[in-house]
Scaffold this motif. Structure first.
Motif, PDB file in Angstrom:
ATOM      1  N   SER A 196      33.911  38.010  36.822  1.00  0.00           N
ATOM      2  CA  SER A 196      33.559  37.764  38.226  1.00  0.00           C
ATOM      3  C   SER A 196      34.809  37.613  39.085  1.00  0.00           C
ATOM      4  O   SER A 196      34.848  38.078  40.233  1.00  0.00           O
ATOM      5  N   ALA A 197      35.832  36.979  38.522  1.00  0.00           N
ATOM      6  CA  ALA A 197      37.086  36.803  39.254  1.00  0.00           C
ATOM      7  C   ALA A 197      37.743  38.156  39.533  1.00  0.00           C
ATOM      8  O   ALA A 197      38.286  38.379  40.621  1.00  0.00           O
ATOM      9  N   VAL A 198      37.679  39.048  38.556  1.00  0.00           N
ATOM     10  CA  VAL A 198      38.240  40.396  38.735  1.00  0.00           C
ATOM     11  C   VAL A 198      37.499  41.126  39.848  1.00  0.00           C
ATOM     12  O   VAL A 198      38.112  41.746  40.734  1.00  0.00           O
ATOM     13  N   LEU A 199      36.177  41.077  39.816  1.00  0.00           N
ATOM     14  CA  LEU A 199      35.373  41.758  40.833  1.00  0.00           C
ATOM     15  C   LEU A 199      35.655  41.202  42.219  1.00  0.00           C
ATOM     16  O   LEU A 199      35.788  41.951  43.202  1.00  0.00           O
ATOM     17  N   ASP A 200      35.785  39.896  42.317  1.00  0.00           N
ATOM     18  CA  ASP A 200      36.022  39.252  43.608  1.00  0.00           C
ATOM     19  C   ASP A 200      37.352  39.702  44.210  1.00  0.00           C
ATOM     20  O   ASP A 200      37.446  39.977  45.416  1.00  0.00           O
ATOM     21  N   VAL A 201      38.373  39.787  43.362  1.00  0.00           N
ATOM     22  CA  VAL A 201      39.697  40.210  43.841  1.00  0.00           C
ATOM     23  C   VAL A 201      39.726  41.710  44.116  1.00  0.00           C
ATOM     24  O   VAL A 201      40.379  42.167  45.054  1.00  0.00           O
ATOM     25  N   ALA A 202      38.983  42.486  43.308  1.00  0.00           N
ATOM     26  CA  ALA A 202      39.032  43.946  43.426  1.00  0.00           C
ATOM     27  C   ALA A 202      38.383  44.467  44.702  1.00  0.00           C
ATOM     28  O   ALA A 202      38.815  45.481  45.257  1.00  0.00           O
ATOM     29  N   LYS A 203      37.359  43.778  45.182  1.00  0.00           N
ATOM     30  CA  LYS A 203      36.588  44.332  46.308  1.00  0.00           C
ATOM     31  C   LYS A 203      37.118  43.909  47.684  1.00  0.00           C
ATOM     32  O   LYS A 203      36.485  44.196  48.702  1.00  0.00           O
ATOM     33  N   GLY A 204      38.266  43.260  47.695  1.00  0.00           N
ATOM     34  CA  GLY A 204      38.859  42.890  48.980  1.00  0.00           C
ATOM     35  C   GLY A 204      40.334  42.609  48.846  1.00  0.00           C
ATOM     36  O   GLY A 204      40.942  42.876  47.803  1.00  0.00           O
ATOM     37  N   TYR A 205      40.942  42.101  49.896  1.00  0.00           N
ATOM     38  CA  TYR A 205      42.335  41.688  49.835  1.00  0.00           C
ATOM     39  C   TYR A 205      42.438  40.363  49.084  1.00  0.00           C
ATOM     40  O   TYR A 205      41.426  39.685  48.858  1.00  0.00           O
ATOM     41  N   SER A 206      43.648  39.991  48.699  1.00  0.00           N
ATOM     42  CA  SER A 206      43.806  38.791  47.883  1.00  0.00           C
ATOM     43  C   SER A 206      45.123  38.087  48.197  1.00  0.00           C
ATOM     44  O   SER A 206      45.979  38.620  48.908  1.00  0.00           O
ATOM     45  N   THR A 207      45.273  36.914  47.633  1.00  0.00           N
ATOM     46  CA  THR A 207      46.502  36.114  47.814  1.00  0.00           C
ATOM     47  C   THR A 207      47.518  36.431  46.722  1.00  0.00           C
ATOM     48  O   THR A 207      48.197  35.534  46.231  1.00  0.00           O
ATOM     49  N   LEU A 208      47.626  37.701  46.354  1.00  0.00           N
ATOM     50  CA  LEU A 208      48.495  38.102  45.250  1.00  0.00           C
ATOM     51  C   LEU A 208      49.910  37.560  45.420  1.00  0.00           C
ATOM     52  O   LEU A 208      50.468  36.941  44.509  1.00  0.00           O
ATOM     53  N   GLU A 209      50.504  37.792  46.581  1.00  0.00           N
ATOM     54  CA  GLU A 209      51.860  37.300  46.842  1.00  0.00           C
ATOM     55  C   GLU A 209      51.905  36.621  48.211  1.00  0.00           C
ATOM     56  O   GLU A 209      52.810  36.853  49.017  1.00  0.00           O
ATOM     57  N   TYR A 210      50.895  35.767  48.424  1.00  0.00           N
ATOM     58  CA  TYR A 210      50.839  35.033  49.699  1.00  0.00           C
ATOM     59  C   TYR A 210      50.512  33.581  49.413  1.00  0.00           C
ATOM     60  O   TYR A 210      49.524  33.262  48.741  1.00  0.00           O
ATOM     61  N   ASN A 211      51.351  32.679  49.923  1.00  0.00           N
ATOM     62  CA  ASN A 211      51.177  31.245  49.732  1.00  0.00           C
ATOM     63  C   ASN A 211      50.462  30.688  50.958  1.00  0.00           C
ATOM     64  O   ASN A 211      51.015  30.631  52.053  1.00  0.00           O
ATOM     65  N   THR A 212      49.189  30.297  50.771  1.00  0.00           N
ATOM     66  CA  THR A 212      48.409  29.825  51.911  1.00  0.00           C
ATOM     67  C   THR A 212      48.878  28.459  52.409  1.00  0.00           C
ATOM     68  O   THR A 212      48.681  28.118  53.578  1.00  0.00           O
ATOM     69  N   THR A 213      49.464  27.665  51.525  1.00  0.00           N
ATOM     70  CA  THR A 213      49.972  26.349  51.945  1.00  0.00           C
ATOM     71  C   THR A 213      51.168  26.504  52.886  1.00  0.00           C
ATOM     72  O   THR A 213      51.251  25.861  53.934  1.00  0.00           O
ATOM     73  N   GLU A 214      52.092  27.376  52.504  1.00  0.00           N
ATOM     74  CA  GLU A 214      53.293  27.604  53.304  1.00  0.00           C
ATOM     75  C   GLU A 214      53.061  28.652  54.391  1.00  0.00           C
ATOM     76  O   GLU A 214      53.890  28.821  55.278  1.00  0.00           O
TER      77      GLU A 214
END
Length: 495
Positions: free
Chosen positions: A106-124
């Protein structure tokens, strides 16, 4: 004369457009792209031409058209697709090794069907590192100071050797110069990494003194390769990680003394490694102990680190039960060096693998839950008696569809295997359903189940019978699939 016969046979070959006008390919025209049909026809004609040149009889236009149809259908069908694994081999390398948990999928599907925080730090609210997604979890689960994941364990070994022993010496026991699947050999990886391999001991026995005598001012690593895909028994002896750590500690203390007293040989100063490290390639890499399930000799990653390894590497898709990955854990200063190596970028994981690995690791935060939710662990640790109801269900499904005059069906005791090079000497008691054919044969049925099914079914042949091991079945829908497939095979045999 022979040449004229050959030329005459070649002239009988149909044109591609002729084949496309045959009923065989015309029937596919609405379902498949024309470019695919043209390619299939061209390939079939070329294969027929090569057969003639090899001395075989010329094929008729109908035969070539039938073959072109088969090629077109095979090309249109996905090559990489799901299979039913009834072989009893849990971590089946040819079948994709570990099955992901439902949460990881499910985690794979969730990341695959949209953009993701691959190299983005939401805190900073700034650029982040893809290493962060799994590093903290790995540290919690293993006790390591830092961690890094690359695309498989062969890559992990290459990266460690390249960064920590390039241009230096790595000492390894001759009894641990292993070759695993895909012709992956420790000596070859060592050469590719730029490290100099120093062999010590013999095939069956290596002593601490062998390592001690081999150490020079250029020694960087004492390499330990865990025998996860083989076992040596009888007149054998190996050196433990604790012993290697003691040897490395003694050498490092002596090096410090030579430096402080100014007795370091000037000819070696430039090439001297600052310290000798202990690195273990664990291979399969278990995060939870399997001793309570009768599995001995398979240390956990945490145990390897506690024994004194500076760095440990292991696979993500073997005993861990996650996606393909090579995981490296250990001292922070060493892991930081690995992250800075140019190879780390070339060998890095993609977002889908990271999603699957992160979710798999999260499940491990509750070890009891991991044993139930991670399919690889659940299959490996399932008690034989708990599998009997599933075997009875499969046998009943087969008997309800298969006539006794065509085949006999019975539940038998069997042995499953871990597979993937893991636990090579460990027999796992299981239940299998044996089908003995009075019409057709086990070999023909096996071929039918693999070659002619949209979802191939993999069993195993034993004593002219086809066995279906229930330990590696994912769910009850596969029971119905096996029964239906065997029935369809026998219907074809009767016709």
């Amino acid at each position: 004369m022979a040449s004229s016969f050959l030329q005459e046979a070649l002239r009988t070959l149909p044109q591609v457009e002729e084949l496309l006008r045959t009923s065989y390919l015309q029937n596919l025209a609405d379902a498949l792209p024309r470019a695919l049909l043209v390619n299939a026809a061209r390939t079939a004609v070329d294969e027929a031409r090569q057969a003639i040149l090899a001395g075989e009889d010329a094929r008729s236009k109908e035969e070539i058209a039938v073959h072109a149809t088969r090629i077109a259908l095979q090309t249109a069908r996905p090559s990489l697709r799901r299979v039913v694994n009834a072989s009893g081999v849990v971590i089946h390398t040819n079948l994709g090794r570990s099955v992901l948990s439902s949460r990881a999928a499910s985690a794979v599907l969730d990341v695959a069907k949209g953009y993701s925080t691959l190299e983005y730090n939401t805190t900073e609210m700034a650029r982040g590192s893809r290493h962060d997604h799994c590093e903290r979890l790995l540290c919690v689960l293993t006790g390591a100071e830092a961690a890094l994941a690359v695309n498989n364990n062969a890559a992990a070994v290459l990266l460690v050797l390249n960064e920590l022993a390039r241009g230096k010496e790595a000492v390894v026991s001759r009894g641990e110069l292993v070759e695993i699947g895909g012709s992956f050999r420790i000596p070859d990886i060592m050469e590719l990494s730029g490290a100099t391999m120093v062999e010590v001991g013999t095939t069956n026995k290596t002593h601490p003194s062998d390592y001690q005598r081999a150490i020079t001012d250029s020694t960087a690593l004492l390499l330990k390769v865990h025998p996860s895909n083989y076992r040596m028994e009888g007149f054998t002896e190996s050196v433990s990680v604790k012993q290697l750590r003691a040897i490395a500690r003694t050498e490092n203390e002596q090096r410090k003394k030579r430096v402080t007293t100014g007795k370091e040989p000037s000819s070696h100063t430039e090439n001297r490694t600052d310290e000798v490290l202990v690195y273990e390639d664990l291979g399969s890499g278990a995060l939870v102990s399997l001793k309570s399930f009768g599995v001995n000799g398979e240390p956990t990653v945490a145990e390897a680190l506690q024994a004194g390894c500076g760095v440990v590497s292991f696979s993500g898709d073997k005993l861990l039960g996650g996606p393909q990955a090579g995981i490296i854990v250990g001292r922070k200063d060493l892991i930081d060096r690995l992250k800075s190596n140019p190879l780390a970028r070339a060998l890095r994981l993609d977002k889908l693998t990271l999603a699957a690995l992160e979710e798999t690791l999260r499940i491990y935060l509750d070890p009891a839950r991991a044993l139930k939710e991670i399919p690889t662990l659940a299959m490996l640790t399932a008690a034989q008696e708990d599998l009997r109801p599933q075997a009875d269900k499969l046998a009943l499904a087969l008997k309800s569809r298969v006539s006794e005059t065509d085949a006999t069906v019975e539940v038998i005791e069997e042995v499953s295997r871990a597979g993937g090079g893991a636990l090579p000497m460990h027999d796992i008691p299981t239940w299998a359903v044996r089908v003995c054919f009075t019409k057709g044969s086990a070999l023909d049925c096996e071929r039918s189940l693999i070659q002619h099914r949209k979802t191939p079914i993999i069993g195993r042949i034993k004593k002219e019978a086809l066995l279906f091991d229930v330990r590696t079945l994912v769910d009850d829908t596969e029971i119905d699939a096996i029964a239906s497939a065997v029935n369809e095979y026998l219907i074809g045999v009767r016709q």
